[in-house]
Write a protein that holds these residues in place. Structure first.
Motif, mmCIF file in Angstrom:
data_model
loop_
_atom_site.group_PDB
_atom_site.id
_atom_site.type_symbol
_atom_site.label_atom_id
_atom_site.label_comp_id
_atom_site.label_asym_id
_atom_site.label_seq_id
_atom_site.Cartn_x
_atom_site.Cartn_y
_atom_site.Cartn_z
ATOM 1 N N THR A 1 0.803 -1.225 0.000
ATOM 2 C CA THR A 1 0.000 0.000 0.000
ATOM 3 C C THR A 1 0.836 1.276 0.000
ATOM 4 N N ASP A 2 2.139 1.153 0.131
ATOM 5 C CA ASP A 2 3.004 2.327 0.058
ATOM 6 C C ASP A 2 3.096 2.753 -1.411
ATOM 7 N N PRO A 3 2.548 3.918 -1.764
ATOM 8 C CA PRO A 3 2.533 4.302 -3.181
ATOM 9 C C PRO A 3 3.921 4.400 -3.794
ATOM 10 N N CYS B 1 4.789 1.212 -5.207
ATOM 11 C CA CYS B 1 3.897 0.738 -6.277
ATOM 12 C C CYS B 1 4.216 1.368 -7.625
ATOM 13 N N ILE B 2 4.812 2.561 -7.608
ATOM 14 C CA ILE B 2 5.065 3.242 -8.864
ATOM 15 C C ILE B 2 6.489 2.983 -9.351
ATOM 16 N N SER B 3 6.687 3.134 -10.638
ATOM 17 C CA SER B 3 8.021 2.988 -11.239
ATOM 18 C C SER B 3 8.613 4.374 -11.491
ATOM 19 N N ARG B 4 9.928 4.459 -11.549
ATOM 20 C CA ARG B 4 10.611 5.719 -11.778
ATOM 21 C C ARG B 4 10.344 6.224 -13.195
ATOM 22 N N ILE B 5 10.331 7.526 -13.337
ATOM 23 C CA ILE B 5 10.142 8.105 -14.666
ATOM 24 C C ILE B 5 11.415 7.976 -15.496
ATOM 25 N N ASN B 6 12.548 7.810 -14.838
ATOM 26 C CA ASN B 6 13.810 7.626 -15.552
ATOM 27 C C ASN B 6 13.844 6.270 -16.238
ATOM 28 N N ARG B 7 14.254 6.242 -17.481
ATOM 29 C CA ARG B 7 14.364 4.997 -18.233
ATOM 30 C C ARG B 7 15.724 4.354 -18.015
ATOM 31 N N MET C 1 3.484 7.652 -16.524
ATOM 32 C CA MET C 1 3.701 7.137 -15.173
ATOM 33 C C MET C 1 3.043 5.762 -15.096
ATOM 34 N N THR C 2 3.647 4.864 -14.343
ATOM 35 C CA THR C 2 3.079 3.527 -14.188
ATOM 36 C C THR C 2 2.994 3.150 -12.716
ATOM 37 N N ALA C 3 2.054 2.262 -12.428
ATOM 38 C CA ALA C 3 1.914 1.722 -11.072
ATOM 39 C C ALA C 3 1.507 0.264 -11.175
ATOM 40 N N PHE C 4 1.964 -0.526 -10.209
ATOM 41 C CA PHE C 4 1.651 -1.951 -10.201
ATOM 42 C C PHE C 4 1.171 -2.324 -8.806
ATOM 43 N N PHE C 5 -0.061 -2.824 -8.728
ATOM 44 C CA PHE C 5 -0.662 -3.203 -7.455
ATOM 45 C C PHE C 5 -0.562 -4.718 -7.279
ATOM 46 N N SER C 6 0.258 -5.130 -6.341
ATOM 47 C CA SER C 6 0.428 -6.555 -6.044
ATOM 48 C C SER C 6 0.993 -6.675 -4.629
ATOM 49 N N GLN C 7 1.318 -7.887 -4.224
ATOM 50 C CA GLN C 7 1.842 -8.091 -2.872
ATOM 51 C C GLN C 7 3.182 -7.389 -2.666
ATOM 52 N N LEU D 1 -1.315 -0.116 -14.189
ATOM 53 C CA LEU D 1 -1.856 0.996 -14.949
ATOM 54 C C LEU D 1 -0.742 1.892 -15.457
ATOM 55 N N ARG D 2 -1.007 2.525 -16.597
ATOM 56 C CA ARG D 2 -0.064 3.450 -17.228
ATOM 57 C C ARG D 2 -0.836 4.667 -17.714
ATOM 58 N N PHE D 3 -0.441 5.834 -17.235
ATOM 59 C CA PHE D 3 -1.097 7.080 -17.610
ATOM 60 C C PHE D 3 -0.092 7.967 -18.340
ATOM 61 N N GLY D 4 -0.365 8.253 -19.604
ATOM 62 C CA GLY D 4 0.505 9.119 -20.386
ATOM 63 C C GLY D 4 -0.299 10.092 -21.217
#
Length: 224
Positions: free
Chosen positions: A60-62, A65-71, A86-92, A105-108
């Motif tokens: 639950t710590d955002p 859950c999110i990935s860095r914007i740096n490639r 921006m991307t986020a992945f909700f899992s254990q 999810l991916r929002f661009g």
């Protein structure tokens, strides 16, 4: 309630697509923090908490859950330093372990994407999923053909192996999806989807539709 995101979010990524370099990004870092990263973290935190309250065992710590914007450009021909979304992945385990089933999810600036399932299972996890499917093929067929799931996400996706071990080979004719190396569903929306005031409600509706499929894969992983 107002949306987490404003038009500035989309505008930032449209500009980044044209100016994907460190100099431009540093000049516009304040806009990134105010209009992109901060609202995205708030949105992800809110969604993760709702999923947890609904009984999903997830990180639950955002920030986890999110990935860095740096490639990571070490092995890429494209040396653009930043992702244009921006991307986020909700899992254990959040975004640190994408081998687990989850909700992504991916929002661009070009699209809004929701994905459910298992995109990068390890060899051991893949075997566990296939064994789970093989133990009751009819339940799996019924699950992936659920009218609500198909209506919102379409057909199951994932690359396939050309050959399978003998224990699964005999089942391929009746259930060709067993050959998949990935098991996931995708829904794509237009970018303006994220600026709607009912974004959270719609996100949770999509998650609930996909949850039985994710729960099935999580159950398969427990067999490892």
């Amino acid at each position: 309630m107002p949306s987490f995101f404003g038009k500035e979010y989309i505008q930032f990524f449209r500009a980044l697509e044209k100016n994907n370099n460190k100099e431009w990004f540093q000049k516009n870092r304040k806009e990134y923090e105010n209009y992109v990263r901060s609202p995205f973290l708030e949105y992800v935190a809110s969604i993760a908490l709702k999923m947890q309250k609904a009984g999903w065992n997830i990180e639950t710590d955002p920030a986890r859950c999110i990935s860095r914007i740096n490639r990571d450009i070490r092995f890429s021909k494209d040396k653009a330093p930043y992702n244009v979304y921006m991307t986020a992945f909700f899992s254990q385990r959040g975004s640190n372990d994408k081998s687990l089933p989850g909700f992504f999810l991916r929002f661009g600036a070009r699209d809004t994407t929701f994905m459910a399932g298992s995109y990068g299972p390890t060899t051991e996890q893949l075997k566990s999923i296939r064994t789970h499917i093989a133990s009751d093929t009819e339940s799996f067929k019924k699950l992936i053909k659920d009218k609500n799931l198909v209506h919102h996400f379409g057909q199951i996706l994932g690359e396939k192996n050309k050959r399978l071990s003998p224990e699964y080979q005999g089942l391929l004719e009746s259930i060709p999806d067993l050959a998949r190396k990935q098991f996931y569903f995708i829904r794509e929306e237009k970018p303006d989807f994220i600026v709607q005031p009912d974004l959270m409600k719609k996100t949770m509706e999509l998650w609930k539709v996909a949850r039985p499929f994710n729960d099935y894969l999580i159950e398969a992983h427990h067999g490892i």
